[in-house]
Write an enzyme that holds these catalytic residues in place. Structure first.
Site, PDB file in Angstrom:
ATOM      1  N   TYR A  52       0.842  -1.191   0.000  1.00  0.00           N
ATOM      2  CA  TYR A  52       0.000   0.000   0.000  1.00  0.00           C
ATOM      3  C   TYR A  52       0.882   1.247   0.000  1.00  0.00           C
ATOM      4  CZ  TYR A  52      -3.970  -3.037   1.216  1.00  0.00           C
ATOM      5  OH  TYR A  52      -4.930  -4.012   1.224  1.00  0.00           O
ATOM      6  N   SER A 215     -13.362  -4.397  -0.153  1.00  0.00           N
ATOM      7  CA  SER A 215     -14.190  -3.656  -1.122  1.00  0.00           C
ATOM      8  C   SER A 215     -15.669  -3.927  -0.910  1.00  0.00           C
ATOM      9  CB  SER A 215     -13.790  -4.000  -2.559  1.00  0.00           C
ATOM     10  OG  SER A 215     -12.524  -3.494  -2.871  1.00  0.00           O
ATOM     11  N   PRO A 216     -16.185  -3.722   0.296  1.00  0.00           N
ATOM     12  CA  PRO A 216     -17.588  -4.054   0.583  1.00  0.00           C
ATOM     13  C   PRO A 216     -18.609  -3.152  -0.097  1.00  0.00           C
ATOM     14  CG  PRO A 216     -16.585  -2.939   2.451  1.00  0.00           C
ATOM     15  CD  PRO A 216     -15.475  -3.225   1.485  1.00  0.00           C
ATOM     16  N   GLY A 220     -17.922  -5.219  -9.420  1.00  0.00           N
ATOM     17  CA  GLY A 220     -16.830  -5.570 -10.318  1.00  0.00           C
ATOM     18  C   GLY A 220     -15.507  -5.523  -9.583  1.00  0.00           C
ATOM     19  N   PHE A 221     -14.431  -5.341 -10.333  1.00  0.00           N
ATOM     20  CA  PHE A 221     -13.109  -5.245  -9.732  1.00  0.00           C
ATOM     21  C   PHE A 221     -12.684  -3.781  -9.732  1.00  0.00           C
ATOM     22  CE2 PHE A 221      -8.395  -5.722  -9.711  1.00  0.00           C
ATOM     23  CZ  PHE A 221      -8.285  -6.459  -8.540  1.00  0.00           C
ATOM     24  N   GLU A 223     -14.631  -1.219 -10.095  1.00  0.00           N
ATOM     25  CA  GLU A 223     -15.306  -0.477 -11.164  1.00  0.00           C
ATOM     26  C   GLU A 223     -16.099   0.707 -10.623  1.00  0.00           C
ATOM     27  OE1 GLU A 223     -17.517  -2.947 -13.896  1.00  0.00           O
ATOM     28  OE2 GLU A 223     -16.123  -4.605 -13.595  1.00  0.00           O
TER      29      GLU A 223
END
Length: 305
Positions: A52, A215-216, A220-221, A223
């Site tokens: 990160y 990513s809750p 998509g990934f 998106e």
């Protein structure tokens, strides 16, 4: 905030983890205020990774709060290693070097949790076991886990690793819920019946491994977020309807949907906005009914067989 045990460990953690991937978007004063707000709200579990900000996020975090022994005792720190430029690396040498770098950047002597960051096709589990033994026996890492791994990949590690694997960080949201939908569509000839992850949801429940949804709010990934999106009008209408009932925000309902699942998940929240963080934390107080949970699931376009 409500707490839970992490996996089969004795580590008591808040049901929501604070993801620090974007903390490098804040200046020092903003980062300090955000971290202290999280601590005041009971959100003392902070999730990092050595990639990160190419390590900068860990440095910013530690510098912002002037990391010292007193404040370290108030928080639970988790970080991840294993991703390198153009490859994954679970070699003993890389794991040990990565942890030393993480500890230096976070200005601490130990991590509460270390996760292997995504699977490495060239993993030699004997080396992972050696690295974990060294880290555990030296006191540098107290608990271990993985991210984005299927059951058989975890089983391979467990054959050699002595320490329990307490967490598996997986992408999961209302709109990215294939690990849930394939469970509904057993023995069906449709797209939702495809088991892409080896029944990882059931596996983690059976083996007392805490799923940490990342990513809750994404569809998509990366998106975009589904809240307020024109792509999901029915879903947003349903979420807003339930939010009004409980007198909370749509953000709160989206996290409450994950927390309602009996797998006892620990969502990783990526926001750097203090107010939104508080809305996420509020979800620990909301218990959606079975009817509400299913209505949200269906409103996202998921079809029950």
């Amino acid at each position: 905030m409500r707490t839970m045990k992490l996996g089969n460990s004795i580590l008591d953690v808040p049901v929501i983890a604070v993801g620090c991937m974007r903390i490098n978007s804040l200046n020092k004063n903003e980062a300090e205020r955000f971290i202290h707000t999280a601590l005041e709200e009971g959100a003392n579990f902070f999730d990092h990774a050595d990639i990160y900000g190419k390590g900068a996020c860990e440095e910013i975090f530690a510098d912002a709060i002037n990391m010292n022994a007193q404040i370290r005792e108030k928080m639970i720190l988790q970080s991840k290693c294993g991703i390198r430029q153009g490859m994954f690396d679970f070699s003993k040498e890389h794991i040990l070097q990565s942890v030393d770098g993480i500890l230096k950047r976070l200005k601490t002597n130990y991590l509460d949790v270390l996760l292997l960051h995504r699977p490495d096709a060239l993993v030699e589990p004997e080396e992972v076991a050696e690295a974990f033994d060294i880290l555990y026996n030296s006191g540098k890492v107290r608990h271990f886990g993985v991210s984005n791994q299927k059951p058989m990949q975890i089983e391979l590690l467990k054959k050699y690793v002595k320490q329990p694997l307490v967490a598996n960080q997986l992408q999961l949201s209302i709109t990215n819920s294939t690990m849930i939908s394939n469970g509904f569509n057993v023995n069906m000839e449709n797209e939702s019946a495809v088991d892409r992850d080896g029944s990882v949801l059931d596996y983690c429940r059976l083996n007392d491994i805490t799923i940490q949804p990342w990513s809750p709010f994404q569809y998509g990934f990366f998106e975009g977020v589904f809240l307020g999106s024109e792509k999901f009008p029915e879903l947003n209408q349903k979420i807003d309807e339930i939010a009004e009932k409980y007198e909370v925000s749509n953000t709160t309902v989206a996290i409450a949907w994950l927390l309602r699942h009996p797998a006892k998940m620990q969502p990783v929240i990526g926001t750097m906005n203090e107010d939104r963080l508080k809305h996420c934390i509020k979800a620990s107080e909301i218990h959606l009914t079975r009817e509400e949970w299913y209505s949200i699931y269906r409103a996202a376009g998921n079809v029950l067989p």
